[in-house]
Design a protein around this motif. Sequence first.
Motif, PDB file in Angstrom:
ATOM      1  N   MET A   1       0.772  -1.250   0.112  1.00 32.86           N
ATOM      2  CA  MET A   1      -0.114  -0.019   0.172  1.00 32.86           C
ATOM      3  C   MET A   1       0.656   1.232  -0.041  1.00 32.86           C
ATOM      4  SD  MET A   1      -2.545  -1.002   3.131  1.00 32.86           S
ATOM      5  CE  MET A   1      -2.702  -2.514   3.292  1.00 32.86           C
ATOM      6  N   GLN A 114      -0.573  -7.014  11.185  1.00 31.64           N
ATOM      7  CA  GLN A 114       0.700  -7.156  10.746  1.00 31.64           C
ATOM      8  C   GLN A 114       0.751  -6.826   9.072  1.00 31.64           C
ATOM      9  OE1 GLN A 114       2.241 -11.193  11.313  1.00 31.64           O
ATOM     10  NE2 GLN A 114       2.049 -10.895  13.694  1.00 31.64           N
ATOM     11  N   ALA A 116       3.964  -6.161   5.990  1.00 25.66           N
ATOM     12  CA  ALA A 116       5.310  -6.665   5.708  1.00 25.66           C
ATOM     13  C   ALA A 116       6.166  -5.624   6.154  1.00 25.66           C
ATOM     14  CB  ALA A 116       5.345  -6.744   4.347  1.00 25.66           C
ATOM     15  N   PHE A 196      -1.451 -11.201  16.761  1.00 28.83           N
ATOM     16  CA  PHE A 196      -2.737 -10.842  16.110  1.00 28.83           C
ATOM     17  C   PHE A 196      -3.748 -10.389  17.200  1.00 28.83           C
ATOM     18  CE2 PHE A 196      -0.492 -13.815  13.340  1.00 28.83           C
ATOM     19  CZ  PHE A 196      -1.133 -13.314  12.327  1.00 28.83           C
ATOM     20  N   ARG A 275      -3.788 -16.405  -3.651  1.00 26.36           N
ATOM     21  CA  ARG A 275      -3.067 -16.128  -4.649  1.00 26.36           C
ATOM     22  C   ARG A 275      -3.046 -16.848  -5.741  1.00 26.36           C
ATOM     23  NH1 ARG A 275       1.483 -13.270  -1.654  1.00 26.36           N
ATOM     24  NH2 ARG A 275       0.472 -12.462  -0.077  1.00 26.36           N
ATOM     25  N   GLU A 367      10.932  -7.749  -6.736  1.00 29.36           N
ATOM     26  CA  GLU A 367      10.283  -8.660  -5.595  1.00 29.36           C
ATOM     27  C   GLU A 367      11.300  -9.435  -4.773  1.00 29.36           C
ATOM     28  OE1 GLU A 367       6.868  -8.956  -4.162  1.00 29.36           O
ATOM     29  OE2 GLU A 367       7.960 -10.174  -2.887  1.00 29.36           O
ATOM     30  N   VAL A 368      10.946  -9.590  -3.505  1.00 28.71           N
ATOM     31  CA  VAL A 368      11.865 -10.368  -2.780  1.00 28.71           C
ATOM     32  C   VAL A 368      11.369 -11.744  -2.457  1.00 28.71           C
ATOM     33  CG1 VAL A 368      13.112  -8.319  -1.782  1.00 28.71           C
ATOM     34  CG2 VAL A 368      11.373  -9.373  -0.382  1.00 28.71           C
ATOM     35  N   LEU A 369      10.045 -11.876  -2.367  1.00 24.77           N
ATOM     36  CA  LEU A 369       9.328 -13.136  -2.317  1.00 24.77           C
ATOM     37  C   LEU A 369       9.892 -13.984  -3.377  1.00 24.77           C
ATOM     38  CD1 LEU A 369       7.281 -14.677  -0.746  1.00 24.77           C
ATOM     39  CD2 LEU A 369       5.569 -13.686  -2.329  1.00 24.77           C
TER      40      LEU A 369
ATOM     41  N   PRO B  74       1.899 -17.540   7.719  1.00 26.53           N
ATOM     42  CA  PRO B  74       0.849 -16.816   7.832  1.00 26.53           C
ATOM     43  C   PRO B  74       1.018 -15.416   8.829  1.00 26.53           C
ATOM     44  CG  PRO B  74       0.445 -18.737   9.054  1.00 26.53           C
ATOM     45  CD  PRO B  74       1.683 -19.018   8.254  1.00 26.53           C
ATOM     46  N   SER B  75       2.000 -15.473   9.669  1.00 28.05           N
ATOM     47  CA  SER B  75       2.284 -14.641  10.446  1.00 28.05           C
ATOM     48  C   SER B  75       3.910 -14.003  10.668  1.00 28.05           C
ATOM     49  CB  SER B  75       1.993 -14.448  11.863  1.00 28.05           C
ATOM     50  OG  SER B  75       2.718 -15.851  12.516  1.00 28.05           O
ATOM     51  N   LEU B  76       4.071 -12.767  10.765  1.00 30.54           N
ATOM     52  CA  LEU B  76       5.500 -12.191  10.791  1.00 30.54           C
ATOM     53  C   LEU B  76       6.328 -13.021  12.133  1.00 30.54           C
ATOM     54  CD1 LEU B  76       5.175  -8.431  10.066  1.00 30.54           C
ATOM     55  CD2 LEU B  76       6.401 -10.356   8.660  1.00 30.54           C
ATOM     56  N   GLY B 102       3.077  -3.836   1.581  1.00 28.50           N
ATOM     57  CA  GLY B 102       3.278  -4.917   1.108  1.00 28.50           C
ATOM     58  C   GLY B 102       4.862  -5.270   0.895  1.00 28.50           C
ATOM     59  N   SER B 115      11.362  -7.786   3.277  1.00 30.30           N
ATOM     60  CA  SER B 115      10.332  -8.250   3.602  1.00 30.30           C
ATOM     61  C   SER B 115       9.063  -8.009   2.785  1.00 30.30           C
ATOM     62  CB  SER B 115       9.738  -7.539   4.849  1.00 30.30           C
ATOM     63  OG  SER B 115       8.723  -8.115   5.769  1.00 30.30           O
ATOM     64  N   SER B 116       8.177  -8.992   2.782  1.00 30.97           N
ATOM     65  CA  SER B 116       7.155  -8.978   1.397  1.00 30.97           C
ATOM     66  C   SER B 116       5.903  -9.671   1.921  1.00 30.97           C
ATOM     67  CB  SER B 116       7.757  -9.409   0.379  1.00 30.97           C
ATOM     68  OG  SER B 116       6.519  -9.456  -0.870  1.00 30.97           O
ATOM     69  N   GLY B 117       4.618  -9.456   1.528  1.00 32.59           N
ATOM     70  CA  GLY B 117       3.387 -10.094   1.830  1.00 32.59           C
ATOM     71  C   GLY B 117       2.594  -9.488   2.367  1.00 32.59           C
ATOM     72  N   HIS B 118       1.587 -10.320   2.655  1.00 29.90           N
ATOM     73  CA  HIS B 118       0.284  -9.838   3.422  1.00 29.90           C
ATOM     74  C   HIS B 118      -0.145 -10.786   4.518  1.00 29.90           C
ATOM     75  CE1 HIS B 118       0.159  -7.472  -0.340  1.00 29.90           C
ATOM     76  NE2 HIS B 118      -0.654  -6.703   0.328  1.00 29.90           N
ATOM     77  N   MET B 119      -1.035 -10.485   5.427  1.00 34.84           N
ATOM     78  CA  MET B 119      -1.371 -11.447   6.386  1.00 34.84           C
ATOM     79  C   MET B 119      -1.813 -12.693   5.578  1.00 34.84           C
ATOM     80  SD  MET B 119      -4.170 -10.657   9.434  1.00 34.84           S
ATOM     81  CE  MET B 119      -3.366  -9.324  10.298  1.00 34.84           C
ATOM     82  N   ARG B 120      -1.600 -13.616   6.210  1.00 37.67           N
ATOM     83  CA  ARG B 120      -2.027 -15.002   5.780  1.00 37.67           C
ATOM     84  C   ARG B 120      -0.654 -15.478   4.771  1.00 37.67           C
ATOM     85  NH1 ARG B 120      -8.097 -16.366   5.226  1.00 37.67           N
ATOM     86  NH2 ARG B 120      -9.081 -14.743   6.518  1.00 37.67           N
ATOM     87  N   ALA B 121       0.153 -14.707   4.463  1.00 37.39           N
ATOM     88  CA  ALA B 121       1.270 -14.949   3.430  1.00 37.39           C
ATOM     89  C   ALA B 121       2.408 -14.160   3.539  1.00 37.39           C
ATOM     90  CB  ALA B 121       0.648 -15.355   1.963  1.00 37.39           C
ATOM     91  N   PHE B 122       3.171 -14.276   4.672  1.00 37.00           N
ATOM     92  CA  PHE B 122       4.327 -13.506   4.668  1.00 37.00           C
ATOM     93  C   PHE B 122       5.880 -13.902   4.027  1.00 37.00           C
ATOM     94  CE2 PHE B 122       1.724 -11.235   7.812  1.00 37.00           C
ATOM     95  CZ  PHE B 122       1.866  -9.951   7.317  1.00 37.00           C
ATOM     96  N   PHE B 123       6.729 -13.354   3.768  1.00 34.77           N
ATOM     97  CA  PHE B 123       7.815 -13.808   3.638  1.00 34.77           C
ATOM     98  C   PHE B 123       8.965 -12.733   3.583  1.00 34.77           C
ATOM     99  CE2 PHE B 123      11.817 -14.030   0.699  1.00 34.77           C
ATOM    100  CZ  PHE B 123      12.311 -14.984   1.083  1.00 34.77           C
TER     101      PHE B 123
END
Lengths: 404, 142
Positions: A1, A114, A116, A196, A275, A367-369, B74-76, B102, B115-123
């Motif tokens: 965002m 949470q 990123a 959470f 996804r 992208e790092v993922l 799913p979480s950090l 993100g 760091s990348s991702g959203h809640m339910r899928a972080f990396f």
Amino acid sequence: MSCGMRHKFSTCAFAAIALLLAGCGDGGGGVSSSSTASNVQAITVEAGPANTTNTLFTSVTVCVPGGSDCRTIDHVLVDTGSSGLRIMASELPASFVLPQLTDSGGDPLVECTQFADGYTWGPVKSADVKIAGEQAAAVPIQMIGDPGFAAVPASCSSTGPAENTVAAFGANGVLGVGVFMQDCGSICAVSAIPGFYYACPVSGCQETTASLERQATNPVGLFANDNNGVIVELPAVPDAGAATVTGALVFGIGTQTNNGLGAAQVFKVRPDTGRFVTAYNNQTYTDSLLDSGSSAYFFADNNIAVCDPSDPYAPGFYCPPSTQDLSAAINGTNGASATLGFSVANAHALVNDNPGNVAFNNLAAPEVLPGGFIWGLPAFFGRNVYTAIEQQNTSAGLGPYVAF
Amino acid sequence: MLLIATMAPRGASATLGGAMASVEADQQVMNASQQITANNAAYTVYELQTAAGTKIREYVSSAGTVFAVAWDGPSLPDLRQLFGSYFAQYTEAAAAARRGHGHLVIRLPELIVESSGHMRAFFGRAYLPKTLPQDVTLSDIR
């Protein structure tokens, strides 16, 4: 965002005008052919309260449940990559009090959300949510930075930096209209997970479970009508970008004359992560997302030059010597496939050469993922992008899916 | 890649930049299970899994120092625990380098965080560029 790029030149005057315009009403007005319909809300890409690039905003009205005491908050991010409404407490008067939700033990329920790049912290409150002509009753929303719960538990602050102010977060709130109904989902309903949901009696906060109906919830899924998803409709922008872009957030898919799928192609997404798969450069990326809350295309390509990490305009974004015209294929879990063309401009030049412009269709970053390919806001320009909510029926079957 | 048996906790302190024993400290703080997922001449990878299902991989050099961590799930994870003495640097730099919720990239002389991702899928991953063992490439850290 939003986006970390700040502008070389002051846009204070522009931002002030934008704020005035946004303050003129609850955002119902005047951007598309269907703008008079009750399921159409104006959306705008503009610099916003934190002077950011490629940030999509709208206004949201929250009311004391069952009452007529309402407030409209402007410059709320429109985010198809998250679920749930979050409002900065600083944007509401202290006299405007929403009911506090409690956990199963009767203690105040407070959320650590949470992201990123950091976290937001604040109580879960109940509000009637009104957007355009739509209304959802008693929606659990997060009140970010509420002074009533100032102390952040260590297991929340351990996830990263705080984003509990407008300046830190980049907006007055976020309207998460993604494919999920709740932000966390069933895992938070069965386990008290650090970072959470928390039960916060006066004695202090402890991790707790939160049943689905108490979690911050996508308001669209709770609308009385047009509750199976949204369409983000944005016009195309020139290659040099635009200072302001207005479009429409249309509620419902196939529920009214103005929100049918028409010729749009449906791409089912994974029910656990939301996804889908993108194929690019003979590689398959399994964590792909159409995310209006991401400011750029994010994907890996070692052949595209990257701006200097200390670049004042676009640190770490892609900076090819000349604009690259690329393509990638989106593959849904239902076998649907479509190839999309997109352009990657030199981000430094784009920002430097076009002062005042904050809406770009050709901004990209690495992208790092490892499996990530994020179709951010640039991909939304010139398209109508549908996001169907999980387990909600539509004319093309159950969500979750995306379509365009 | 070798898959070896689960190790028993030993108890200790420290993390990124710390001694090998810090892996057990992380495991205890995060109430995680642990196994070795890679073991070669240059480094050993200890994988922890939190109760939330997030996997954390800690890269320990042959000299016994944690030079990188990576996570997905799913979480950090508890980054204060994983980053140790680098956590304050991380949060300060992150607040100044935002590029959207993100994604986050921090490049300091001593510390890289992606760091990348959203809640339910972080990396994400973090490493200490000055302590990377020879023969380790960044694509190994994931």
